[in-house]
Structures are given as structure tokens and as C-alpha cells.
Design an enzyme around this catalytic site. Structure first.
Site, PDB file in Angstrom:
ATOM      1  N   CYS A  87      -3.727  -9.324   1.512  1.00 22.18           N
ATOM      2  CA  CYS A  87      -4.695  -9.110   0.435  1.00 22.18           C
ATOM      3  C   CYS A  87      -4.591 -10.203  -0.643  1.00 22.18           C
ATOM      4  O   CYS A  87      -5.030 -11.307  -0.404  1.00 22.18           O
ATOM      5  CB  CYS A  87      -4.567  -7.689  -0.124  1.00 22.18           C
ATOM      6  SG  CYS A  87      -6.142  -7.094  -0.787  1.00 22.18           S
ATOM      7  N   HIS A 123      -4.694  -4.069   4.418  1.00 21.45           N
ATOM      8  CA  HIS A 123      -3.331  -3.612   4.095  1.00 21.45           C
ATOM      9  C   HIS A 123      -2.617  -3.052   5.327  1.00 21.45           C
ATOM     10  O   HIS A 123      -2.579  -1.834   5.532  1.00 21.45           O
ATOM     11  CB  HIS A 123      -3.386  -2.560   2.976  1.00 21.45           C
ATOM     12  CG  HIS A 123      -3.716  -3.173   1.666  1.00 21.45           C
ATOM     13  ND1 HIS A 123      -2.754  -3.623   0.782  1.00 21.45           N
ATOM     14  CD2 HIS A 123      -4.914  -3.472   1.118  1.00 21.45           C
ATOM     15  CE1 HIS A 123      -3.346  -4.159  -0.259  1.00 21.45           C
ATOM     16  NE2 HIS A 123      -4.652  -4.080  -0.086  1.00 21.45           N
ATOM     17  N   GLU A 179       0.462  -2.789   5.739  1.00 18.05           N
ATOM     18  CA  GLU A 179       1.687  -2.063   5.351  1.00 18.05           C
ATOM     19  C   GLU A 179       1.445  -0.562   5.271  1.00 18.05           C
ATOM     20  O   GLU A 179       2.381   0.224   5.351  1.00 18.05           O
ATOM     21  CB  GLU A 179       2.240  -2.604   4.023  1.00 18.05           C
ATOM     22  CG  GLU A 179       1.537  -2.146   2.756  1.00 18.05           C
ATOM     23  CD  GLU A 179       0.200  -2.833   2.485  1.00 18.05           C
ATOM     24  OE1 GLU A 179      -0.196  -3.709   3.266  1.00 18.05           O
ATOM     25  OE2 GLU A 179      -0.453  -2.475   1.466  1.00 18.05           O
TER      26      GLU A 179
HETATM   27  N1  LIG Z   1      -7.066  -8.242  -6.740  1.00 16.36           N
HETATM   28  C1  LIG Z   1      -7.531  -8.918  -5.558  1.00 16.36           C
HETATM   29  C2  LIG Z   1      -6.611  -8.620  -4.409  1.00 16.36           C
HETATM   30  C3  LIG Z   1      -6.774  -7.230  -3.885  1.00 16.36           C
HETATM   31  C4  LIG Z   1      -5.464  -6.567  -3.559  1.00 16.36           C
HETATM   32  O1  LIG Z   1      -4.489  -7.203  -3.232  1.00 16.36           O
HETATM   33  N2  LIG Z   1      -5.445  -5.248  -3.688  1.00 16.36           N
HETATM   34  C5  LIG Z   1      -4.231  -4.502  -3.625  1.00 16.36           C
HETATM   35  C6  LIG Z   1      -4.432  -3.180  -4.261  1.00 16.36           C
HETATM   36  C7  LIG Z   1      -3.167  -2.489  -4.629  1.00 16.36           C
HETATM   37  C8  LIG Z   1      -2.106  -2.544  -3.582  1.00 16.36           C
HETATM   38  O2  LIG Z   1      -2.179  -1.796  -2.596  1.00 16.36           O
HETATM   39  O3  LIG Z   1      -1.146  -3.330  -3.757  1.00 16.36           O
HETATM   40  C9  LIG Z   1      -8.949  -8.519  -5.232  1.00 16.36           C
HETATM   41  O4  LIG Z   1      -9.478  -7.601  -5.844  1.00 16.36           O
HETATM   42  O5  LIG Z   1      -9.545  -9.143  -4.341  1.00 16.36           O
END
Ligand SMILES: N[C@@H](CCC(=O)NCCCC(=O)O)C(=O)O
Length: 253
Positions: free
Chosen positions: A111, A221, A223
Site C-alpha cells: 500500500c 493488504h 497482511e
Molecule cells: N495513504 C495512502 C496509502 C494507503 C494505505 O497504506 N492505507 C493503509 C491503511 C491503514 C493500514 O491498514 O495500515 C493512500 O491513501 O493511498
């Protein structure tokens, strides 16, 4: 053979009165469970410190985050002044990515980590994918804090023919993924090869084309339910195997 040790750079979050360096527990749990022992790396933005720590590590994992890569890092103006930034993380991960690729240490980005790898290698991002004509809304449902809903499967991705992910997944051509982001890859960095796309064409996975080892990132995600989802199992196994190989090759150095 010793268990690999994986470094995870921290986010910097202002809590109460001060900055805290932190990593979300689900990332630590997945890496600890599927790959090796975890060391959290404070986001000092100092490559000298990181270079002293790296010989004790066998891989780097870049997490997602609510914060966003600062647009000036890819030559754009900040579109919305309310965008959450984390410049200390940018100052840490962006140079770290280049160095880790140079020394051939396994690197896995998720992400925000996926977006950082694209930016570190010269690519650009959309700041709000949902406002780009023809693109889907890739954000999480906004009216819940229930992780089972937030991280539920949201859309399919199609795997590129001959992609690493397709090989790791035994020849699959598509899979379902969750989706919790508003930034996304606009121009793919020259050193990257797209491995999977969302139905609107947004790049969802890439590999570093000239990498010496596992150097891979995904926009979703893996994970979440990392022991259950076929794509998560495949990705973490490939990362694990590369970290073990790196640990073995560098033992005694
Ligand atoms: N902020 C960026 C990246 C999105 C992201 O990494 N979200 C993670 C959400 C929370 C988590 O599960 O750690 C975007 O909006 O593109």
C-alpha cells in the site's frame, strides 16, 4: 539455518504531545508469523544509522499507512492541504529503498510501501484516484471501524500473463483483493514492471524488473488474513524464501 530478521520502518505519528515511531500490529504479526523476527526501524531519515543496522537484517518490509507520500517527492503540488503527510517516513523509506535494491536485500512493499517504491524509483502518483475520470473509488468504506469490513475483498485484480504472482499462485489469472487507498500509481517508474491491474486499469502489483532478489510490492493488504488468502500465502512465502536465501548467503560476512 537461522531465522531471518526483517526490518520494518516506522510511521511517525503525533500522539498527545509528541511524535511516536510506530508500526501497526497486523503488519508485525504477519511478518513475524510468515517470514522471520521483526525489528522496528525508527524513521530518523538518516541513512548512516540504517546502513549500520542493515547488516543485522535479511529483508525490509514497507507497511501501509494512513499518511501519504509528499507530492513534492514526485514533482507535484499538494492538491489538498488536509492530506496527511509523514515526511520523516518519506525521508527514511525513499533513500532506504534505493539502497536495499543496490545491496540485493529482499524488499516487500504494501500500500503506502508500494507507492513509496514507485516514487523512490522515479514514478508518480495520483493523489485522489477516485477523482480521476474512469477510475473506481479504491477507498475503504467510511462508515465503520470494523476491520472485517474495512479489509474485506473489494474488487478483482487480473494477473499479467507470465507474472511472478501468477507463477507463485500456481497459474491463477485473477484474484480478489481488499482496497484501502486513495493514492495510486500514475506513471510507473522505469525500473518497475506491472504484474496486476484493477478493473479500471490501476496498477495493483509490480516487481522491480532488474532486482537481484525478491523486490515486489502490492497496492492491497496481504497482511490481512495472511494465512488464509491464496495471494497472501504466495507473496509471504516468496518473500520468506528470499529472506532465508539472503540470510544464508550473507552468513558470516
Ligand atoms: N495513504 C495512502 C496509502 C494507503 C494505505 O497504506 N492505507 C493503509 C491503511 C491503514 C493500514 O491498514 O495500515 C493512500 O491513501 O493511498
Amino acid at each position: 539455518m537461522r531465522r531471518p530478521v526483517i526490518g520494518i520502518p516506522c510511521d511517525v505519528k503525533f500522539v498527545g504531545r509528541a511524535d511516536f515511531h510506530a508500526v501497526g500490529e497486523k503488519y508485525i504479526a504477519a511478518v513475524q508469523g510468515a517470514v522471520g523476527d521483526v525489528v522496528l526501524l525508527p524513521a530518523w531519515g538518516d541513512m548512516d544509522i540504517l546502513k549500520r543496522l542493515l547488516p543485522g537484517l535479511d529483508g525490509i518490509f514497507l507497511t501501509g499507512s494512513l499518511s501519504n507520500v509528499k507530492p513534492s517527492r514526485y514533482g507535484s503540488e499538494l492538491a489538498d492541504p488536509n492530506t496527511l503527510l509523514d515526511e520523516k517516513r518519506d525521508n527514511t523509506t525513499l533513500p532506504l529503498i534505493e539502497h536495499v535494491l543496490e545491496i540485493g536485500m529482499p524488499l516487500f512493499g504494501v500500500c503506502r510501501g508500494f507507492q513509496e517504491m514507485n516514487v523512490a524509483l522515479g514514478g508518480t502518483l495520483y493523489q485522489k484516484v477516485q477523482e480521476v475520470a474512469g477510475m473506481m473509488d479504491h477507498r475503504e468504506p467510511g462508515d465503520t471501524i470494523d476491520s472485517n469490513i474495512l479489509y474485506a475483498d473489494a474488487h478483482t485484480i487480473s494477473l499479467a500473463e507470465g507474472s511472478l504472482l501468477q507463477q507463485w499462485m500456481g497459474g491463477a489469472s485473477e484474484t480478489m483483493v481488499n482496497s484501502l487507498h486513495q493514492q495510486g500509481v500514475k506513471d510507473l517508474a522505469p525500473r518497475l514492471t506491472a504484474e496486476a491491474h484493477a478493473p479500471d486499469g490501476l496498477i495493483e502489483a509490480f516487481r522491480v524488473t532488474d532486482a537481484k532478489t525478491f523486490a515486489y510490492a502490492v497496492q492491497w493488504h496481504p497482511e490481512w488474513l495472511y494465512t488464509e488468502k491464496a495471494a497472501s500465502i504466495a507473496l509471504f512465502k516468496a518473500f520468506h524464501d528470499a529472506c532465508v536465501e539472503y540470510a544464508t548467503a550473507t552468513a558470516g560476512r
